[in-house]
Design a protein around this motif. Structure first.
Motif, PDB file in Angstrom:
ATOM      1  N   LYS A 196     -30.886  26.940  11.793  1.00 45.38           N
ATOM      2  CA  LYS A 196     -29.642  27.543  12.417  1.00 45.38           C
ATOM      3  C   LYS A 196     -28.724  27.595  11.467  1.00 45.38           C
ATOM      4  O   LYS A 196     -27.944  28.804  11.459  1.00 45.38           O
ATOM      5  CB  LYS A 196     -29.150  26.527  13.517  1.00 45.38           C
ATOM      6  N   ARG A 197     -28.288  26.878  10.486  1.00 46.16           N
ATOM      7  CA  ARG A 197     -27.412  26.924   9.423  1.00 46.16           C
ATOM      8  C   ARG A 197     -27.649  28.241   8.457  1.00 46.16           C
ATOM      9  O   ARG A 197     -26.727  28.858   8.101  1.00 46.16           O
ATOM     10  CB  ARG A 197     -27.212  25.742   8.785  1.00 46.16           C
ATOM     11  N   ILE A 198     -28.944  28.286   8.199  1.00 50.63           N
ATOM     12  CA  ILE A 198     -29.204  29.405   7.153  1.00 50.63           C
ATOM     13  C   ILE A 198     -29.240  30.566   7.788  1.00 50.63           C
ATOM     14  O   ILE A 198     -28.657  31.616   7.425  1.00 50.63           O
ATOM     15  CB  ILE A 198     -30.793  28.830   6.627  1.00 50.63           C
ATOM     16  N   ILE A 199     -29.712  30.746   8.914  1.00 52.63           N
ATOM     17  CA  ILE A 199     -29.453  32.003   9.940  1.00 52.63           C
ATOM     18  C   ILE A 199     -28.042  32.356   9.989  1.00 52.63           C
ATOM     19  O   ILE A 199     -27.705  33.723   9.843  1.00 52.63           O
ATOM     20  CB  ILE A 199     -30.369  32.064  11.072  1.00 52.63           C
ATOM     21  N   TYR A 200     -27.181  31.429  10.275  1.00 51.83           N
ATOM     22  CA  TYR A 200     -25.961  31.665  10.608  1.00 51.83           C
ATOM     23  C   TYR A 200     -25.269  32.395   8.972  1.00 51.83           C
ATOM     24  O   TYR A 200     -24.491  33.368   9.291  1.00 51.83           O
ATOM     25  CB  TYR A 200     -25.007  30.492  10.860  1.00 51.83           C
ATOM     26  N   LEU A 201     -25.718  31.769   8.070  1.00 50.69           N
ATOM     27  CA  LEU A 201     -24.819  32.166   6.752  1.00 50.69           C
ATOM     28  C   LEU A 201     -25.272  33.439   6.426  1.00 50.69           C
ATOM     29  O   LEU A 201     -24.735  34.203   5.938  1.00 50.69           O
ATOM     30  CB  LEU A 201     -25.191  30.995   5.720  1.00 50.69           C
ATOM     31  N   CYS A 202     -26.818  33.914   6.764  1.00 48.71           N
ATOM     32  CA  CYS A 202     -27.268  35.162   6.707  1.00 48.71           C
ATOM     33  C   CYS A 202     -26.581  36.205   7.368  1.00 48.71           C
ATOM     34  O   CYS A 202     -26.095  37.272   6.669  1.00 48.71           O
ATOM     35  CB  CYS A 202     -28.753  35.267   6.606  1.00 48.71           C
ATOM     36  N   ASP A 203     -26.263  35.855   8.551  1.00 48.45           N
ATOM     37  CA  ASP A 203     -25.547  36.555   9.507  1.00 48.45           C
ATOM     38  C   ASP A 203     -24.216  36.913   8.988  1.00 48.45           C
ATOM     39  O   ASP A 203     -23.447  38.028   9.343  1.00 48.45           O
ATOM     40  CB  ASP A 203     -25.665  36.061  10.931  1.00 48.45           C
ATOM     41  N   GLU A 204     -23.508  35.799   8.454  1.00 48.12           N
ATOM     42  CA  GLU A 204     -22.282  36.081   8.030  1.00 48.12           C
ATOM     43  C   GLU A 204     -22.019  36.781   6.756  1.00 48.12           C
ATOM     44  O   GLU A 204     -20.994  36.791   5.968  1.00 48.12           O
ATOM     45  CB  GLU A 204     -21.660  34.540   7.657  1.00 48.12           C
ATOM     46  N   GLY A 205     -23.013  37.229   6.095  1.00 49.88           N
ATOM     47  CA  GLY A 205     -22.982  38.028   4.777  1.00 49.88           C
ATOM     48  C   GLY A 205     -23.714  37.557   3.699  1.00 49.88           C
ATOM     49  O   GLY A 205     -23.796  38.061   2.438  1.00 49.88           O
ATOM     50  N   MET A 206     -24.316  36.148   3.683  1.00 54.78           N
ATOM     51  CA  MET A 206     -24.952  35.595   2.549  1.00 54.78           C
ATOM     52  C   MET A 206     -26.184  36.634   2.250  1.00 54.78           C
ATOM     53  O   MET A 206     -26.511  36.706   1.047  1.00 54.78           O
ATOM     54  CB  MET A 206     -25.470  34.247   3.059  1.00 54.78           C
ATOM     55  N   LEU A 207     -26.748  37.372   3.194  1.00 59.72           N
ATOM     56  CA  LEU A 207     -27.991  38.240   3.142  1.00 59.72           C
ATOM     57  C   LEU A 207     -27.557  39.506   3.111  1.00 59.72           C
ATOM     58  O   LEU A 207     -26.827  39.709   4.280  1.00 59.72           O
ATOM     59  CB  LEU A 207     -29.005  37.911   3.930  1.00 59.72           C
ATOM     60  N   LYS A 208     -28.008  40.370   2.292  1.00 56.00           N
ATOM     61  CA  LYS A 208     -27.218  41.718   2.377  1.00 56.00           C
ATOM     62  C   LYS A 208     -28.086  42.551   3.471  1.00 56.00           C
ATOM     63  O   LYS A 208     -29.176  42.206   3.819  1.00 56.00           O
ATOM     64  CB  LYS A 208     -27.724  42.553   0.836  1.00 56.00           C
ATOM     65  N   ARG A 251     -47.013  28.889  10.597  1.00 58.35           N
ATOM     66  CA  ARG A 251     -46.242  27.824   9.643  1.00 58.35           C
ATOM     67  C   ARG A 251     -45.063  28.802   8.982  1.00 58.35           C
ATOM     68  O   ARG A 251     -44.021  27.763   8.635  1.00 58.35           O
ATOM     69  CB  ARG A 251     -47.002  27.871   8.444  1.00 58.35           C
ATOM     70  N   HIS A 252     -44.772  30.143   9.033  1.00 61.04           N
ATOM     71  CA  HIS A 252     -43.853  30.652   8.108  1.00 61.04           C
ATOM     72  C   HIS A 252     -43.286  31.810   9.015  1.00 61.04           C
ATOM     73  O   HIS A 252     -44.077  32.410   9.732  1.00 61.04           O
ATOM     74  CB  HIS A 252     -44.161  31.340   6.944  1.00 61.04           C
ATOM     75  N   VAL A 253     -41.987  31.943   8.941  1.00 61.30           N
ATOM     76  CA  VAL A 253     -41.401  33.080   9.676  1.00 61.30           C
ATOM     77  C   VAL A 253     -40.587  33.989   8.558  1.00 61.30           C
ATOM     78  O   VAL A 253     -39.899  33.481   7.639  1.00 61.30           O
ATOM     79  CB  VAL A 253     -40.263  32.597  10.686  1.00 61.30           C
ATOM     80  N   LEU A 254     -40.989  35.201   8.729  1.00 59.38           N
ATOM     81  CA  LEU A 254     -40.230  36.266   7.677  1.00 59.38           C
ATOM     82  C   LEU A 254     -39.338  37.295   8.626  1.00 59.38           C
ATOM     83  O   LEU A 254     -39.974  37.775   9.841  1.00 59.38           O
ATOM     84  CB  LEU A 254     -41.305  36.922   6.981  1.00 59.38           C
ATOM     85  N   ALA A 255     -38.256  37.643   8.166  1.00 60.66           N
ATOM     86  CA  ALA A 255     -37.505  38.652   9.285  1.00 60.66           C
ATOM     87  C   ALA A 255     -36.639  39.278   8.184  1.00 60.66           C
ATOM     88  O   ALA A 255     -36.108  39.025   7.284  1.00 60.66           O
ATOM     89  CB  ALA A 255     -36.624  37.867  10.316  1.00 60.66           C
ATOM     90  N   GLN A 256     -36.147  40.575   8.564  1.00 58.12           N
ATOM     91  CA  GLN A 256     -35.224  41.376   7.786  1.00 58.12           C
ATOM     92  C   GLN A 256     -34.175  41.577   8.568  1.00 58.12           C
ATOM     93  O   GLN A 256     -33.990  41.865  10.078  1.00 58.12           O
ATOM     94  CB  GLN A 256     -36.042  42.622   7.884  1.00 58.12           C
ATOM     95  N   ILE A 257     -32.936  41.407   8.145  1.00 60.62           N
ATOM     96  CA  ILE A 257     -31.752  41.833   8.564  1.00 60.62           C
ATOM     97  C   ILE A 257     -31.431  43.061   9.037  1.00 60.62           C
ATOM     98  O   ILE A 257     -31.716  43.907   7.972  1.00 60.62           O
ATOM     99  CB  ILE A 257     -30.514  40.735   7.962  1.00 60.62           C
ATOM    100  N   ASP A 258     -31.101  43.551  10.197  1.00 55.88           N
ATOM    101  CA  ASP A 258     -30.796  44.921  10.454  1.00 55.88           C
ATOM    102  C   ASP A 258     -30.092  45.480   9.468  1.00 55.88           C
ATOM    103  O   ASP A 258     -28.844  45.082   8.930  1.00 55.88           O
ATOM    104  CB  ASP A 258     -30.218  44.997  11.894  1.00 55.88           C
ATOM    105  N   LEU A 259     -30.357  46.897   8.918  1.00 53.82           N
ATOM    106  CA  LEU A 259     -29.674  47.802   8.166  1.00 53.82           C
ATOM    107  C   LEU A 259     -28.305  48.249   8.677  1.00 53.82           C
ATOM    108  O   LEU A 259     -27.219  48.378   7.949  1.00 53.82           O
ATOM    109  CB  LEU A 259     -30.305  48.906   7.628  1.00 53.82           C
ATOM    110  N   THR A 260     -28.146  48.562  10.093  1.00 48.52           N
ATOM    111  CA  THR A 260     -27.083  48.998  10.625  1.00 48.52           C
ATOM    112  C   THR A 260     -25.731  47.764  10.653  1.00 48.52           C
ATOM    113  O   THR A 260     -25.858  46.688  10.903  1.00 48.52           O
ATOM    114  CB  THR A 260     -27.327  49.490  11.982  1.00 48.52           C
TER     115      THR A 260
END
Ligand code: SAM
Length: 311
Positions: free
Chosen positions: A248-260, A302-311
């Protein structure tokens, strides 16, 4: 310098110092600590490590183990009999074609994590300008993930964090040992976004990967003693009432801009929580796309991969 040496191991001793006698003696010595099917390969690994010679070479030259090496094997056998993992005893773990240093301060890298790296590498190759990509590993432990990635894709720039200073020390040692450069930082992912202060000042990454702690405490009693008693519990366990804490924390940080935008996230998960991790991704805005579940070699999700939307 490895801690094996200096002290004499305990007897009984092998009847002679040739290959067969020494092998049988070591197998019987470790009978309590190592399961039957594993014993044979562990013994061969020990004989090779101590003699510095492969089995073929030893047999061809009728190699005889000198007393000093039998002493070392006795110490190794005593530690194996107590259940200590061979990787900690030899201070070495093979991972993704690399020989990494490990000790009890870090988790022993697992083959499943190599599978995560392979799947992640395929996604990185889809990114434009992959050669300039900055990739973050969270909870790096021995540094196995960023080091293997750098080894596979030398043009990537790798960043890795862990809240354990001991782990960062081991990871830096492995970076030097393998010649794979990685920027390391000691930080707590539950408190701070990694590399968000100090000299690097990097907020955004092109891709993020993590194998965080994911085993609920309630599973402790059903786990192998070898894992629970010797590997760092802080690398393994999460609270029973919040097993998705790190995701939850990693996904939240990615959403907040840690992931381009358009960047990839790769997560190793508990087999029972893969769908829950997918649900967390699906419930978040901005939307995640191309969500994929990867099964391990035992056929478990075992693993989940996902891409953060470009829009
Ligand atoms: C399952 S281990 C993975 C280690 C390594 N990446 C691997 O795959 O072998 C989880 C790692 O997360 C680290 N860790 C635990 N809690 C953390 C936190 N709050 N912040 C950062 N790292 C943490 C542990 O020290 C441990 O190294």
């Amino acid at each position: 310098m490895n801690r094996i040496g200096g002290v004499r191991g305990k007897g009984p001793w092998p009847s002679t110092n040739d290959e067969i006698a020494v092998r049988k003696w070591l197998e019987s010595k470790m009978s309590k600590g190592v399961e039957l099917e594993e014993r044979h390969s562990v013994v061969l690994l020990c004989l090779e490590w101590v003699s510095g010679k492969g089995r073929g070479e030893r047999l061809m030259n009728s190699y005889k183990f000198p007393e000093s090496k039998i002493d070392k094997l006795a110490i190794i056998g005593d530690r194996l009999a107590l259940g200590e993992p061979i990787q900690y005893i030899l201070e070495e773990a093979h991972f993704d074609g690399l020989d990494l240093y490990v000790d009890s301060r870090v988790l022993i890298p697992r083959p499943e994590t190599e599978e995560l790296i392979s799947a992640f590498e395929q996604k990185l190759k889809l990114l434009t300008g992959v050669s300039k990509c900055r990739v973050l590993d969270i909870g790096t432990g021995s540094g196995c993930i960023p080091i293997a990635l750098k080894h596979r894709m030398p043009n990537l720039t790798l960043f890795a964090s862990d809240f354990s200073e001991d782990a960062i020390e081991v990871a830096k040692k492995n970076s030097t040992k393998t010649g794979c450069d990685v920027f390391f930082e000691c930080s707590d992912i539950l408190k701070d976004a990694p590399f968000n202060r100090g000299e690097h000042k990097i907020k955004r990454f092109d891709a993020v990967i993590s194998n965080p702690p994911y085993i609920p405490h309630c599973e402790l009693n059903s786990m192998e003693r070898r894992v629970v008693d010797f590997e760092p519990n802080s690398a393994l366990f999460v609270p029973d009432d919040d097993p998705l804490l790190f995701y939850k924390r990693i996904i939240y940080l990615c959403d907040e801009g840690m992931l381009k935008k358009g960047g990839w996230l790769a997560l190793e998960c508990h087999e029972d929580f893969v769908n829950d991790v997918v649900n967390v991704l699906e419930s978040r805005n901005p939307n995640w796309i191309n969500i994929e579940i990867i099964f391990d070699l035992q056929g478990k999700p075992r693993h989940v991969l996902a891409q953060i939307d470009l829009t």
